[in-house]
Write an enzyme that holds these catalytic residues in place. Structure first.
Site, PDB file in Angstrom:
ATOM      1  N   THR A   1       0.871  -1.174   0.000  1.00 13.43           N
ATOM      2  CA  THR A   1       0.000   0.000   0.000  1.00 13.43           C
ATOM      3  C   THR A   1       0.910   1.226   0.000  1.00 13.43           C
ATOM      4  O   THR A   1       1.481   1.572   1.028  1.00 13.43           O
ATOM      5  CB  THR A   1      -0.920  -0.001   1.231  1.00 13.43           C
ATOM      6  OG1 THR A   1      -1.576  -1.267   1.315  1.00 13.43           O
ATOM      7  CG2 THR A   1      -1.955   1.109   1.128  1.00 13.43           C
TER       8      THR A   1
ATOM      9  N   LYS B   1      -7.174   1.340  -3.310  1.00 11.31           N
ATOM     10  CA  LYS B   1      -6.750   0.662  -2.078  1.00 11.31           C
ATOM     11  C   LYS B   1      -6.756   1.642  -0.899  1.00 11.31           C
ATOM     12  O   LYS B   1      -7.250   1.339   0.190  1.00 11.31           O
ATOM     13  CB  LYS B   1      -5.360   0.057  -2.282  1.00 11.31           C
ATOM     14  CG  LYS B   1      -4.665  -0.438  -1.026  1.00 11.31           C
ATOM     15  CD  LYS B   1      -5.412  -1.557  -0.309  1.00 11.31           C
ATOM     16  CE  LYS B   1      -4.831  -1.804   1.071  1.00 11.31           C
ATOM     17  NZ  LYS B   1      -5.615  -2.683   1.902  1.00 11.31           N
TER      18      LYS B   1
ATOM     19  N   LYS C   1       0.145   5.547   8.201  1.00 13.69           N
ATOM     20  CA  LYS C   1       0.702   5.801   6.860  1.00 13.69           C
ATOM     21  C   LYS C   1      -0.420   5.864   5.815  1.00 13.69           C
ATOM     22  O   LYS C   1      -0.453   6.758   4.956  1.00 13.69           O
ATOM     23  CB  LYS C   1       1.681   4.651   6.541  1.00 13.69           C
ATOM     24  CG  LYS C   1       2.304   4.643   5.180  1.00 13.69           C
ATOM     25  CD  LYS C   1       1.854   3.514   4.256  1.00 13.69           C
ATOM     26  CE  LYS C   1       1.690   2.135   4.756  1.00 13.69           C
ATOM     27  NZ  LYS C   1       1.123   1.187   3.815  1.00 13.69           N
TER      28      LYS C   1
HETATM   29  P1  NAP Z   1       5.497  -5.713   7.908  1.00 15.13           P
HETATM   30  O1  NAP Z   1       5.186  -7.012   8.536  1.00 15.13           O
HETATM   31  O2  NAP Z   1       5.895  -4.575   8.771  1.00 15.13           O
HETATM   32  O3  NAP Z   1       6.643  -5.958   6.807  1.00 15.13           O
HETATM   33  C1  NAP Z   1       7.257  -4.881   6.185  1.00 15.13           C
HETATM   34  C2  NAP Z   1       8.288  -5.360   5.175  1.00 15.13           C
HETATM   35  O4  NAP Z   1       8.935  -4.202   4.600  1.00 15.13           O
HETATM   36  C3  NAP Z   1       9.401  -6.223   5.786  1.00 15.13           C
HETATM   37  O5  NAP Z   1       9.819  -7.155   4.821  1.00 15.13           O
HETATM   38  C4  NAP Z   1      10.483  -5.183   6.053  1.00 15.13           C
HETATM   39  O6  NAP Z   1      11.785  -5.720   6.116  1.00 15.13           O
HETATM   40  C5  NAP Z   1      10.357  -4.329   4.807  1.00 15.13           C
HETATM   41  N1  NAP Z   1      10.968  -3.002   4.966  1.00 15.13           N
HETATM   42  C6  NAP Z   1      10.582  -2.011   5.791  1.00 15.13           C
HETATM   43  N2  NAP Z   1      11.375  -0.930   5.638  1.00 15.13           N
HETATM   44  C7  NAP Z   1      12.289  -1.259   4.693  1.00 15.13           C
HETATM   45  C8  NAP Z   1      13.364  -0.572   4.063  1.00 15.13           C
HETATM   46  N3  NAP Z   1      13.653   0.711   4.388  1.00 15.13           N
HETATM   47  N4  NAP Z   1      14.087  -1.217   3.121  1.00 15.13           N
HETATM   48  C9  NAP Z   1      13.792  -2.485   2.777  1.00 15.13           C
HETATM   49  N5  NAP Z   1      12.780  -3.205   3.324  1.00 15.13           N
HETATM   50  C10 NAP Z   1      12.033  -2.597   4.270  1.00 15.13           C
HETATM   51  O7  NAP Z   1       4.263  -5.178   7.041  1.00 15.13           O
HETATM   52  P2  NAP Z   1       3.032  -6.007   6.409  1.00 15.13           P
HETATM   53  O8  NAP Z   1       1.922  -6.056   7.410  1.00 15.13           O
HETATM   54  O9  NAP Z   1       3.525  -7.250   5.781  1.00 15.13           O
HETATM   55  O10 NAP Z   1       2.568  -4.970   5.269  1.00 15.13           O
HETATM   56  C11 NAP Z   1       3.266  -4.843   4.035  1.00 15.13           C
HETATM   57  C12 NAP Z   1       2.473  -3.921   3.117  1.00 15.13           C
HETATM   58  O11 NAP Z   1       1.164  -4.475   2.896  1.00 15.13           O
HETATM   59  C13 NAP Z   1       2.247  -2.513   3.690  1.00 15.13           C
HETATM   60  O12 NAP Z   1       2.283  -1.573   2.647  1.00 15.13           O
HETATM   61  C14 NAP Z   1       0.848  -2.604   4.273  1.00 15.13           C
HETATM   62  O13 NAP Z   1       0.230  -1.337   4.336  1.00 15.13           O
HETATM   63  C15 NAP Z   1       0.180  -3.542   3.288  1.00 15.13           C
HETATM   64  N6  NAP Z   1      -0.960  -4.322   3.790  1.00 15.13           N
HETATM   65  C16 NAP Z   1      -0.915  -4.875   5.054  1.00 15.13           C
HETATM   66  C17 NAP Z   1      -2.013  -5.607   5.492  1.00 15.13           C
HETATM   67  C18 NAP Z   1      -2.019  -6.202   6.899  1.00 15.13           C
HETATM   68  O14 NAP Z   1      -3.130  -6.509   7.399  1.00 15.13           O
HETATM   69  N7  NAP Z   1      -0.894  -6.418   7.542  1.00 15.13           N
HETATM   70  C19 NAP Z   1      -3.130  -5.811   4.674  1.00 15.13           C
HETATM   71  C20 NAP Z   1      -3.114  -5.276   3.360  1.00 15.13           C
HETATM   72  C21 NAP Z   1      -2.025  -4.529   2.942  1.00 15.13           C
HETATM   73  P3  NAP Z   1      12.419  -6.157   7.556  1.00 15.13           P
HETATM   74  O15 NAP Z   1      11.901  -7.526   7.821  1.00 15.13           O
HETATM   75  O16 NAP Z   1      13.884  -6.094   7.321  1.00 15.13           O
HETATM   76  O17 NAP Z   1      11.934  -5.145   8.572  1.00 15.13           O
END
Ligand code: NAP
Length: 293
Positions: A95, A171, A240
Site C-alpha cells: 500500500t 486501495k 501511513k
Molecule cells: P510488515 O510485517 O511490517 O513488513 C514490512 C516489510 O517491509 C518487511 O519485509 C520489512 O523488512 C520491509 N521493509 C521495511 N522498511 C524497509 C526498508 N527501508 N528497506 C527495505 N525493506 C524494508 O508489514 P506487512 O503487514 O507485511 O505490510 C506490508 C504492506 O502491505 C504494507 O504496505 C501494508 O500497508 C500492506 N498491507 C498490510 C495488510 C495487513 O493486514 N498487515 C493488509 C493489506 C495490505 P524487515 O523484515 O527487514 O523489517
C-alpha cells in the site's frame, strides 16, 4: 513461472509461501535475511540484494512497508530496476502513495519493463490462506500474463484501470473506509457500554442484522476483545495509509473530513509509549478513554 518476491513481513511471508507451494520457481529477498529462512526451507532460493532477486525473472513481486522501503528496493544501491530484464514485470502489492506508483510506472517504462499495481485487501491470515482480494491496474496484456499467479495469491482479482496508480488510489480509499468503520464502531461501543450494555452482545446484534460485512465482524471482534497484540496490521501502517489518502485527496482537491479526524486519532495512539506495537484497531481505546471508561 520464474518469480522473485521481495518483502517477507507479515503479508509477504504467506504470499511467497503460496507461490512456492504452487510450484513456481521463487527467489526471495528480505532486508532482514533471517525472515527468509522458512521460505528457503520450503524450496525458495535466497537473493542477497534486490538486484540479485531481479536477475533473470519474469516477474518480481514487492510487498514492503511503505514508500521509503519500496524506493530503497527499486531505486537504491543494488535496486531491482538495474537488473530486471526488458519485458519483465514488477508487481507492486504494497500500500503505497499514488505519487510513487506514478513514478514507478514511468521509471519502469523508460527501462523497457512492465509495471503493475496490485495492492490487496485482507490481513496476514488471508494472505497465508490465499484469500486476498487483489486490486490490479496496468496494461491488460500484462495483467493477463499475471492472472495465474494472482489466482495463487487471492480469491479474486479486480482489474480497474490501465493506469497502475489508480489501483493504489482505490486501495487507499478502502483503508480510509475501514479506518472510519473502526472509529465509528468504537464510538458506538463506548456509548452503549457506558449505558450498561454488554459490548459482545451488542456486536452480536449488529453483525447478525444490518452490519453483516466482514469488516464489522473482524474489527468488532478485535475492539470488543481488546486484541491489539500481536498486531495483524500495525498502527504505524494505518497512520501511513491515512496520510497517503489525505495526500491523494489534496492532489485531487477532495476534502475528507473523516480522514482528518483519523489522522489525529493515530497521532494520539502513536504518542503513547507502546502505541507503535499495537494493531491499528487500537484507536478504539481513544473513543473509550474520551467517554471516561
Ligand atoms: P510488515 O510485517 O511490517 O513488513 C514490512 C516489510 O517491509 C518487511 O519485509 C520489512 O523488512 C520491509 N521493509 C521495511 N522498511 C524497509 C526498508 N527501508 N528497506 C527495505 N525493506 C524494508 O508489514 P506487512 O503487514 O507485511 O505490510 C506490508 C504492506 O502491505 C504494507 O504496505 C501494508 O500497508 C500492506 N498491507 C498490510 C495488510 C495487513 O493486514 N498487515 C493488509 C493489506 C495490505 P524487515 O523484515 O527487514 O523489517
Amino acid at each position: 513461472m520464474k518469480l522473485a518476491f521481495i518483502g517477507l513481513g507479515q503479508m509477504g511471508q504467506g504470499m511467497a509461501a503460496n507461490l512456492v507451494k504452487a510450484g513456481h520457481d521463487v527467489t526471495v529477498y528480505n532486508r532482514s535475511a533471517d525472515k527468509a529462512a522458512a521460505l528457503v526451507a520450503q524450496g525458495a532460493k535466497l537473493a542477497r540484494t534486490p538486484a540479485e532477486a531481479g536477475e533473470g525473472v519474469e516477474a518480481v513481486f514487492t510487498m514492503l512497508a511503505d514508500d521509503k522501503a519500496l524506493e530503497a528496493v527499486v531505486f537504491g544501491a543494488d535496486g531491482l530496476i538495474s537488473t530486471l530484464a526488458p519485458g519483465a514485470m514488477h508487481v507492486s502489492a504494497s500500500t503505497i502513495s499514488v505519487a510513487l506508483a506514478e513514478r514507478l510506472a514511468q521509471a519502469h517504462a523508460e527501462a523497457g519493463q512492465d509495471f503493475v499495481s496490485a495492492p490487496v485487501f485482507g490481513r496476514p491470515d488471508a494472505a497465508a490462506a490465499a484469500k486476498l482480494f487483489i486490486v490490479a491496474a496496468g496494461a491488460p496484456e500484462v495483467i493477463a500474463r499475471l492472472q495465474p499467479v494472482f489466482d495463487v495469491l487471492g480469491q479474486r482479482t479486480f482489474v480497474l484501470s490501465e493506469t497502475p496508480s489508480r489501483a493504489n488510489l482505490v486501495k487507499l480509499s478502502g483503508n480510509f473506509l475501514i479506518g472510519s468503520v473502526i472509529e465509528s464502531l468504537s464510538e458506538a461501543i463506548a456509548l452503549v457500554a457506558k449505558g450498561g450494555i454488554d459490548p459482545a452482545a451488542y456486536l452480536e446484534l449488529l453483525t447478525s442484522t444490518l452490519f453483516t460485512a466482514p469488516v464489522y465482524k473482524t474489527y468488532g471482534g478485535l475492539i470488543v476483545g481488546e486484541k491489539f497484540t500481536p498486531a495483524g496490521f500495525a498502527a504505524p501502517l494505518g497512520q501511513k495509509d491515512v496520510r497517503l489518502v489525505l495526500a491523494a485527496a489534496e492532489t485531487l482537491n477532495v476534502p475528507l473530513p473523516l480522514a482528518s479526524l483519523l489522522r489525529d486519532r493515530f497521532l494520539a495512539l502513536l504518542a503513547q509509549p507502546e502505541g507503535a506495537e499495537l494493531d491499528w484497531s487500537a484507536i478504539s481505546t481513544l473513543a473509550r478513554r474520551d467517554s471516561g471508561q
